[in-house]
Design a protein around this motif. Structure first.
Motif, short mmCIF file in Angstrom:
data_model
loop_
_atom_site.label_atom_id
_atom_site.label_comp_id
_atom_site.label_asym_id
_atom_site.label_seq_id
_atom_site.Cartn_x
_atom_site.Cartn_y
_atom_site.Cartn_z
N LEU A 32 0.83 -1.20 0.00
CA LEU A 32 0.00 0.00 0.00
C LEU A 32 0.86 1.25 0.00
N ALA A 33 1.95 1.23 0.78
CA ALA A 33 2.84 2.39 0.88
C ALA A 33 3.56 2.66 -0.44
N GLN A 34 3.85 1.62 -1.20
CA GLN A 34 4.51 1.82 -2.49
C GLN A 34 3.61 2.56 -3.47
N ALA A 35 2.31 2.53 -3.21
CA ALA A 35 1.37 3.29 -4.04
C ALA A 35 1.00 4.61 -3.39
N ASN A 36 0.83 4.60 -2.06
CA ASN A 36 0.36 5.81 -1.37
C ASN A 36 0.81 5.73 0.09
N GLU A 37 1.89 6.38 0.41
CA GLU A 37 2.45 6.31 1.77
C GLU A 37 1.48 6.88 2.81
N GLY A 38 0.79 7.94 2.45
CA GLY A 38 -0.14 8.57 3.38
C GLY A 38 -1.28 7.65 3.75
N PHE A 42 -2.08 6.01 7.44
CA PHE A 42 -3.40 6.19 8.06
C PHE A 42 -4.00 4.85 8.46
N LEU A 43 -3.96 3.88 7.55
CA LEU A 43 -4.58 2.58 7.82
C LEU A 43 -3.85 1.86 8.95
N HIS A 44 -2.53 1.92 8.95
CA HIS A 44 -1.75 1.22 9.97
C HIS A 44 -1.90 1.86 11.34
N SER A 54 -14.80 6.04 18.82
CA SER A 54 -15.25 4.68 18.60
C SER A 54 -14.09 3.77 18.19
N ARG A 55 -14.36 2.49 18.13
CA ARG A 55 -13.34 1.52 17.78
C ARG A 55 -12.94 1.66 16.31
N HIS A 56 -11.67 1.46 16.03
CA HIS A 56 -11.15 1.57 14.67
C HIS A 56 -10.96 0.19 14.05
N PHE A 57 -11.21 0.10 12.74
CA PHE A 57 -11.05 -1.15 12.00
C PHE A 57 -10.25 -0.90 10.73
N LYS A 58 -9.52 -1.91 10.29
CA LYS A 58 -8.75 -1.82 9.04
C LYS A 58 -9.61 -2.22 7.85
N LEU A 59 -10.64 -3.04 8.09
CA LEU A 59 -11.60 -3.49 7.07
C LEU A 59 -10.95 -4.30 5.95
N PHE A 60 -9.98 -5.14 6.33
CA PHE A 60 -9.43 -6.11 5.38
C PHE A 60 -8.99 -7.34 6.16
N THR A 61 -8.83 -8.43 5.45
CA THR A 61 -8.28 -9.64 6.04
C THR A 61 -7.69 -10.50 4.94
N HIS A 90 -12.86 -4.08 2.05
CA HIS A 90 -14.13 -3.39 1.81
C HIS A 90 -13.94 -2.05 1.10
N MET A 91 -12.90 -1.31 1.46
CA MET A 91 -12.76 0.06 0.95
C MET A 91 -12.13 0.08 -0.44
N PRO A 92 -12.73 0.80 -1.39
CA PRO A 92 -12.18 0.89 -2.75
C PRO A 92 -10.76 1.44 -2.78
N GLU A 93 -10.44 2.38 -1.89
CA GLU A 93 -9.10 2.97 -1.90
C GLU A 93 -8.04 1.95 -1.49
N PHE A 94 -8.42 1.00 -0.63
CA PHE A 94 -7.50 -0.08 -0.29
C PHE A 94 -7.21 -0.91 -1.54
N ALA A 95 -8.26 -1.31 -2.24
CA ALA A 95 -8.10 -2.14 -3.44
C ALA A 95 -7.28 -1.42 -4.50
#
Length: 264
Positions: A32-38, A42-44, A54-61, A90-95
């Protein structure tokens, strides 16, 4: 979204650590960082949440590694010229960033202080959805195939985590609560309150547990126990079941726990 990554070893002999979950999670953030470090930072460091309190989730597995392995004294030995990994999000930006990161550099390294091997991502395939996008229509009960152990925790009187077997009476309620939290983050609090779904557990005679060491050999080393080998079914809206597949069931999904798919 769901992806299948085909991995080919760089060398003839390749060894994977028994506890490879943390290493794979780390390399996902690296891609992910090789495409977008920011975005990777944020996700990490934070992840997605309803609000700052509220509780935070990464929304991937991701799944267990899929391939032919033999067990050596200190690691898993790959006995074929390829292995695979299912990665869901789940998130399009992750994909989007994942795909960009893979094509920026198709080389990866999986390992820790016990074993390490290099691989090339020879293919990244977008897997089809099992379900339609209609969020309101309730589908018949579906059987979910466990692709990695499910982790469910309950705080004990000492403030430590007890890792629950599917036989525990709190397992299903806590699993539903966890998925409700993910629904709230993905679709909003109102959607989480409106969604009604059920989870059923069976095949308890075949339950297996797996103790996984996270950050093995480091100061922050921890041990996590997950369960698999049992049967799980879910009835609810197509949106909920798709989210369960995209984000995982139970806790610690971003470390490769709770990855499921609809069993056809």
């Amino acid at each position: 979204m769901r992806f299948y990554l085909n991995l080919s070893p760089v060398r003839t002999l390749s060894y994977i650590p028994f506890n490879y979950q943390y290493a794979i999670s780390a390399l996902i953030y690296k891609k992910l960082a090789q495409a977008n470090e920011g975005y990777a930072e944020f996700l990490h460091e934070k992840g997605y949440a309803q609000n700052q309190h509220s509780r935070h989730f990464k929304l991937f597995t991701f799944s267990n590694l899929q391939g032919k392995f033999s067990v050596s004294k200190k690691a898993l030995k790959l006995e074929s010229n390829e292995m695979g990994l299912i990665l869901t999000c789940h998130m399009p930006e992750f994909a989007e960033n994942l795909i960009k990161g893979v094509f920026t550099d198709q080389h990866i390294s999986i390992g820790d202080h016990t074993a390490q091997s290099d691989f090339t991502i020879t293919q990244i395939e977008v897997l089809p959805k099992f379900l339609f996008d209609d969020a309101s229509e309730v589908i018949p009960t579906v059987r979910l195939k466990l692709l990695s152990p499910i982790v469910m925790c309950r705080k004990n009187s000492r403030g430590n985590d007890d890792y629950l077997s599917p036989e525990d009476e709190d397992f299903i309620p806590l699993l539903i609560y966890n998925l409700k939290e993910k629904i709230a983050v993905a679709y909003g609090t109102e959607a989480a309150e409106e969604e009604v779904f059920e989870v059923f557990i069976g095949g308890l005679d075949n339950i297996k547990s797996r103790l996984v060491t996270i950050k093995a050999g480091k100061y922050a080393e921890t041990k996590v126990r997950g369960f698999l080998g049992f049967e799980m079914e879910m009835k609810g809206s197509k949106r909920v079941i798709q989210l369960a597949m995209d984000c995982g069931c139970g806790g610690m999904s971003s470390l490769g726990f709770g990855c499921v798919e609809v069993s056809l």
